[in-house]
Design a protein around this motif. Structure first.
Motif, short mmCIF file in Angstrom:
data_model
loop_
_atom_site.label_atom_id
_atom_site.label_comp_id
_atom_site.label_asym_id
_atom_site.label_seq_id
_atom_site.Cartn_x
_atom_site.Cartn_y
_atom_site.Cartn_z
N CYS A 42 35.92 26.98 -45.19
CA CYS A 42 36.62 27.30 -46.39
C CYS A 42 37.48 28.43 -46.22
O CYS A 42 38.63 28.51 -46.82
N HIS A 72 40.10 18.66 -45.76
CA HIS A 72 39.03 19.57 -46.23
C HIS A 72 39.21 19.73 -47.94
O HIS A 72 38.30 19.48 -48.42
N CYS A 79 37.81 24.63 -52.66
CA CYS A 79 39.04 24.57 -52.15
C CYS A 79 40.08 23.66 -52.90
O CYS A 79 41.32 24.27 -52.97
ZN LIG Z 1 36.28 24.47 -49.01
#
Ligand SMILES: [Zn+2]
Length: 98
Positions: A42, A72, A79
Motif C-alpha cells: 500500500c 492493487h 488504496c
Molecule cells: Zn493498498
C-alpha cells in the motif's frame, strides 16, 4: 475522448456491480501469476498514486503502463478510496483548464 468523458467512463465502470465474466477472471489470474513475485505494498501505491491518476486522466493506458498499481487498486479498498479521492481532485483541476 476528453478527460471528463474518460473519467465518466471510469466512473460508470466502477458503478457496475455485475459478476465478473470468466474471461475477466482468467485475465486477472494471468496478471496475478505474472506479478506474484513482485507484489506492491500500500505504501508503494500511495507514493505512485498521483502519477497513476494523472496518467489516467490524460487518457493513457494505465493498466498497461502501471499494471501492478492497477491490480492493487482492484483488490485493496483502502488504496481504491484514496485513488477515488485523488481522481476527484485532479478532475477538478483539469476542469479548470478545459
Ligand atoms: Zn493498498
Amino acid at each position: 475522448m476528453s478527460a471528463r468523458n474518460f473519467i465518466q467512463s471510469i466512473r460508470d465502470n466502477f458503478k457496475r456491480k455485475e459478476p465478473l465474466s470468466d474471461e475477466v477472471v482468467e485475465g486477472f489470474l494471468r496478471v496475478l501469476e505474472k506479478v506474484r513475485t513482485e507484489d506492491v505494498t500500500c505504501e508503494e501505491v500511495f507514493t505512485q498514486l498521483d502519477e497513476y491518476v494523472e496518467k489516467e486522466v490524460d487518457g493513457k493506458d494505465t493498466s498497461r503502463l502501471m499494471p501492478l498499481l492497477r491490480e492493487h487498486l482492484d483488490m485493496c479498498s483502502d488504496c481504491f478510496d484514496e485513488y477515488k479521492a485523488l481522481l476527484k481532485v485532479i478532475e477538478k483541476s483539469s476542469e479548470k483548464k478545459l
